[in-house]
Motif scaffolding. Structure first.
Motif, PDB file in Angstrom:
ATOM      1  N   ARG A 183      34.385 107.388   5.438  1.00  0.00           N
ATOM      2  CA  ARG A 183      34.798 107.273   3.769  1.00  0.00           C
ATOM      3  C   ARG A 183      36.067 107.653   3.493  1.00  0.00           C
ATOM      4  N   ASN A 184      36.474 107.035   2.564  1.00  0.00           N
ATOM      5  CA  ASN A 184      38.081 107.518   2.137  1.00  0.00           C
ATOM      6  C   ASN A 184      37.371 108.451   0.801  1.00  0.00           C
ATOM      7  N   GLU A 185      38.572 109.238   0.089  1.00  0.00           N
ATOM      8  CA  GLU A 185      38.621 110.129  -0.792  1.00  0.00           C
ATOM      9  C   GLU A 185      37.847 109.810  -2.138  1.00  0.00           C
ATOM     10  N   SER A 186      37.947 108.494  -2.475  1.00  0.00           N
ATOM     11  CA  SER A 186      37.272 107.951  -3.763  1.00  0.00           C
ATOM     12  C   SER A 186      36.041 107.519  -3.607  1.00  0.00           C
ATOM     13  N   GLU A 187      35.203 107.620  -2.268  1.00  0.00           N
ATOM     14  CA  GLU A 187      33.977 106.910  -1.896  1.00  0.00           C
ATOM     15  C   GLU A 187      33.060 108.104  -2.107  1.00  0.00           C
ATOM     16  N   LYS A 188      31.783 107.782  -2.670  1.00  0.00           N
ATOM     17  CA  LYS A 188      30.774 108.820  -2.534  1.00  0.00           C
ATOM     18  C   LYS A 188      29.781 108.738  -1.328  1.00  0.00           C
ATOM     19  N   TYR A 189      29.647 107.492  -0.768  1.00  0.00           N
ATOM     20  CA  TYR A 189      28.852 107.174   0.481  1.00  0.00           C
ATOM     21  C   TYR A 189      29.524 106.517   1.509  1.00  0.00           C
ATOM     22  N   PHE A 190      29.055 106.969   2.934  1.00  0.00           N
ATOM     23  CA  PHE A 190      29.554 106.688   4.059  1.00  0.00           C
ATOM     24  C   PHE A 190      29.519 105.205   4.485  1.00  0.00           C
ATOM     25  N   SER A 191      30.514 104.640   5.126  1.00  0.00           N
ATOM     26  CA  SER A 191      30.358 103.374   5.756  1.00  0.00           C
ATOM     27  C   SER A 191      29.776 103.606   7.226  1.00  0.00           C
ATOM     28  N   VAL A 192      28.955 102.860   7.664  1.00  0.00           N
ATOM     29  CA  VAL A 192      28.399 103.064   9.186  1.00  0.00           C
ATOM     30  C   VAL A 192      29.204 102.060  10.049  1.00  0.00           C
ATOM     31  N   ILE A 193      29.808 102.592  11.145  1.00  0.00           N
ATOM     32  CA  ILE A 193      30.677 101.747  12.029  1.00  0.00           C
ATOM     33  C   ILE A 193      29.867 101.954  13.199  1.00  0.00           C
ATOM     34  N   GLY A 194      29.479 100.707  13.752  1.00  0.00           N
ATOM     35  CA  GLY A 194      28.524 100.866  15.098  1.00  0.00           C
ATOM     36  C   GLY A 194      29.167 100.121  16.285  1.00  0.00           C
ATOM     37  N   LEU A 242      29.607  99.634  23.636  1.00  0.00           N
ATOM     38  CA  LEU A 242      30.912  99.664  24.788  1.00  0.00           C
ATOM     39  C   LEU A 242      30.046  99.160  26.119  1.00  0.00           C
ATOM     40  N   SER A 243      30.607  98.867  27.272  1.00  0.00           N
ATOM     41  CA  SER A 243      30.328  98.650  28.629  1.00  0.00           C
ATOM     42  C   SER A 243      31.399  99.269  29.630  1.00  0.00           C
ATOM     43  N   GLN A 244      31.116  99.421  30.852  1.00  0.00           N
ATOM     44  CA  GLN A 244      31.880  99.881  31.697  1.00  0.00           C
ATOM     45  C   GLN A 244      32.689  98.707  32.428  1.00  0.00           C
ATOM     46  N   HIS A 245      33.867  98.583  32.609  1.00  0.00           N
ATOM     47  CA  HIS A 245      34.521  97.548  33.182  1.00  0.00           C
ATOM     48  C   HIS A 245      35.772  98.288  34.130  1.00  0.00           C
ATOM     49  N   ASP A 246      35.421  98.259  35.464  1.00  0.00           N
ATOM     50  CA  ASP A 246      36.272  98.548  36.454  1.00  0.00           C
ATOM     51  C   ASP A 246      36.488 100.161  35.923  1.00  0.00           C
ATOM     52  N   ALA A 247      35.458 101.011  35.913  1.00  0.00           N
ATOM     53  CA  ALA A 247      35.061 102.364  35.796  1.00  0.00           C
ATOM     54  C   ALA A 247      35.768 102.892  34.455  1.00  0.00           C
ATOM     55  N   ARG A 248      35.790 101.922  33.454  1.00  0.00           N
ATOM     56  CA  ARG A 248      36.313 102.551  32.187  1.00  0.00           C
ATOM     57  C   ARG A 248      35.685 101.861  30.896  1.00  0.00           C
ATOM     58  N   TRP A 249      35.372 102.795  30.070  1.00  0.00           N
ATOM     59  CA  TRP A 249      34.333 102.543  28.892  1.00  0.00           C
ATOM     60  C   TRP A 249      35.315 101.760  27.967  1.00  0.00           C
ATOM     61  N   LEU A 250      34.800 100.387  27.552  1.00  0.00           N
ATOM     62  CA  LEU A 250      35.476  99.504  26.656  1.00  0.00           C
ATOM     63  C   LEU A 250      34.560  99.017  25.648  1.00  0.00           C
ATOM     64  N   ILE A 251      35.138  98.543  24.500  1.00  0.00           N
ATOM     65  CA  ILE A 251      34.265  98.341  23.249  1.00  0.00           C
ATOM     66  C   ILE A 251      34.064  96.834  23.291  1.00  0.00           C
ATOM     67  N   ASP A 252      32.984  96.350  23.399  1.00  0.00           N
ATOM     68  CA  ASP A 252      32.350  94.951  23.190  1.00  0.00           C
ATOM     69  C   ASP A 252      32.267  94.495  21.965  1.00  0.00           C
ATOM     70  N   ALA A 253      31.757  95.208  21.121  1.00  0.00           N
ATOM     71  CA  ALA A 253      31.514  94.797  19.574  1.00  0.00           C
ATOM     72  C   ALA A 253      31.491  95.873  18.689  1.00  0.00           C
ATOM     73  N   VAL A 254      31.983  95.594  17.590  1.00  0.00           N
ATOM     74  CA  VAL A 254      31.856  96.562  16.332  1.00  0.00           C
ATOM     75  C   VAL A 254      31.130  95.812  15.212  1.00  0.00           C
ATOM     76  N   THR A 255      30.382  96.594  14.465  1.00  0.00           N
ATOM     77  CA  THR A 255      29.582  96.328  13.321  1.00  0.00           C
ATOM     78  C   THR A 255      29.758  97.094  12.055  1.00  0.00           C
ATOM     79  N   ILE A 256      30.009  96.577  11.119  1.00  0.00           N
ATOM     80  CA  ILE A 256      30.289  97.488   9.772  1.00  0.00           C
ATOM     81  C   ILE A 256      29.319  97.234   8.686  1.00  0.00           C
ATOM     82  N   THR A 257      28.549  98.368   8.251  1.00  0.00           N
ATOM     83  CA  THR A 257      27.730  98.402   7.424  1.00  0.00           C
ATOM     84  C   THR A 257      28.086  99.430   6.261  1.00  0.00           C
ATOM     85  N   GLU A 258      28.343  98.806   4.920  1.00  0.00           N
ATOM     86  CA  GLU A 258      28.653  99.554   3.810  1.00  0.00           C
ATOM     87  C   GLU A 258      27.521  99.973   2.902  1.00  0.00           C
TER      88      GLU A 258
END
Length: 429
Positions: free
Chosen positions: A399-410, A413-429
């Motif tokens: 959340r930023n300074e003006s917001e009362k509630y948090f946003s949820v960011i999901g 991730l999965s492993q590719h060539d032994a590195r954790w990489l991000i497959d998808a991001v979801t945002i819930t306000e």
């Protein structure tokens, strides 16, 4: 003022600021209303130990035996720390017969916590630092045969911040070679001098690309022996002290390493199994990892991927790094945060194919602006990882300074060539 002027051979710099403290508290004399006080004094180092000023040093002044016991200490003067670091970086000590990577180990001990390479202590250790020093613009630090100091170190005494010291050296590779300048910046931590900066023929753009450079060097560096044993124990599921082909196959599946299926794996096993026992013991495993640092063909690629699994960030660390990169989108250079985020996108994530400019513009869309403007961040203490060990989920609250509630960011991730990489991001306000 008269007391400072009476001290021969000294150069002083006073930094003055308005303070509510009485003038007499700083100087022991009659006070006036709203006086300044001395917060910082710059002076030549008063110490006399270590190599002499403007004298050519023809060999390390600290022996390999002495280096083994060298530690930062409040009794060491700035010049002594510089002499110790120069001895550690000398080619005869970097990888001493007394101990592999001795000089690198000592150099890491004497780095301040804020030095750009201090992270190597946990990311690959002395072998990673050794590879870092192989860069062309670092060669003056390791190829010297002679050096000389230009005067005493200049010390800055501070009231509210750590003391610092500066020293200019000149080095050359032979008695007929050209002198090259080196600059030391030292910083006091826990009352002991440590190296906070060491500059030779640094490229102008080094600071901008520092994080990329450190990541690349760390990923390619061989693991130290302790890290190798930890990694071997993690892979040795049945605790037999040897890795079977089935165990190695599970490793490949979990880390997302591509080897050409089971037939490719079998070929790798035949190449790595030096004694022909059908399994890989620790010595063979160690030799395999070393081949990864040498850039050998397929078996080297496989070994390099195994090394990355021990040195790269976990799911939670990846999410935290990407979140901070998006918040500081143009630091330390324009679109650096976008480059960081793209680097951690998996091949299945459409953002992985975007340019940094396009990704930055994408983040300015109203729905995604929260990823740029957050001021508070809370992450799951641990990532949720599935039974295969190849998928993970991390939740971030922002959340930023003006917001009362948090946003949820999901994050998924999965492993590719032994590195954790991000497959998808979801945002819930």
């Amino acid at each position: 003022k008269s007391q400072l002027a009476d001290m021969p051979g000294s150069r002083w710099r006073l930094v003055l600021s308005v303070s509510a403290l009485p003038f007499c508290a700083a100087f022991g004399c009659v006070a006036r209303a709203s006086p300044p006080i001395m917060l910082e004094v710059t002076r030549p180092s008063q110490g006399k130990r270590g190599s002499s000023d403007d004298t050519v040093v023809l060999a390390p002044v600290v022996t390999a035996e002495q280096l083994m016991g060298s530690r930062p200490h409040s009794s060491l003067e700035a010049r002594e720390v510089i002499d110790t670091m120069m001895a550690a970086l000398h080619r005869d000590h970097l990888n001493s017969p007394l101990r592999p990577y001795l000089g690198c180990e000592v150099a890491l001990r004497f780095l301040s916590g804020s030095h750009q390479a201090a992270g190597f202590d946990k990311l690959g250790g002395p072998p990673a630092f050794a590879r870092y020093l192989r860069q062309p613009h670092k060669q003056a630090l390791t190829s010297w045969t002679e050096y000389r100091a230009s005067g005493r170190p200049i010390v800055i005494e501070r009231k509210t911040h750590p003391w610092e010291a500066y020293q200019r050296l000149e080095v050359r590779e032979s008695s007929e070679g050209e002198w090259k300048p080196i600059r030391f910046l030292l910083r006091k931590e826990d009352s002991a001098w440590r190296v906070d900066g060491l500059f030779s023929e640094e490229p102008d753009e080094e600071d901008a690309f520092l994080y990329d450079e450190l990541e690349a060097v760390t990923a390619m560096a061989p693991l130290d022996l302790e890290a190798q044993r930890r990694l071997f124990a993690e892979f040795d599921v049945d605790g037999s002290g040897e890795l079977s082909e089935d165990e190695v196959w599970r490793i490949i599946r979990r880390l997302g390493i591509q080897v050409g299926g089971k037939s490719g794996l079998h070929a790798l096993m035949l190449e790595a199994d030096i004694d022909g026992s059908g399994e890989i013991d620790f010595d063979e495993f160690s030799a395999l990892l070393h081949r990864g640092s040498l850039g050998c063909a397929k078996v080297g690629d496989f070994a390099a991927a195994l090394t990355r699994s021990a040195t790269t960030d976990g799911p939670r660390e990846v999410v935290e790094l990407v979140m901070h990169g998006m918040r500081a989108l143009d630091q330390p250079r324009k679109h650096h945060g976008a480059e960081c985020a793209i680097r951690y996108c998996s091949p299945t994530n459409r953002a992985s194919g975007m340019s940094p400019e396009a990704f930055a513009a994408y983040l300015h869309e109203p729905w995604y602006r929260c990823l740029l403007e957050w001021r508070e961040l809370e992450l799951d203490e641990e990532a949720e990882v599935d039974a295969s060990g190849n998928l993970a989920w991390v939740k971030a609250l922002i959340r930023n300074e003006s917001e009362k509630y948090f946003s949820v960011i999901g994050f998924q991730l999965s492993q590719h060539d032994a590195r954790w990489l991000i497959d998808a991001v979801t945002i819930t306000e």
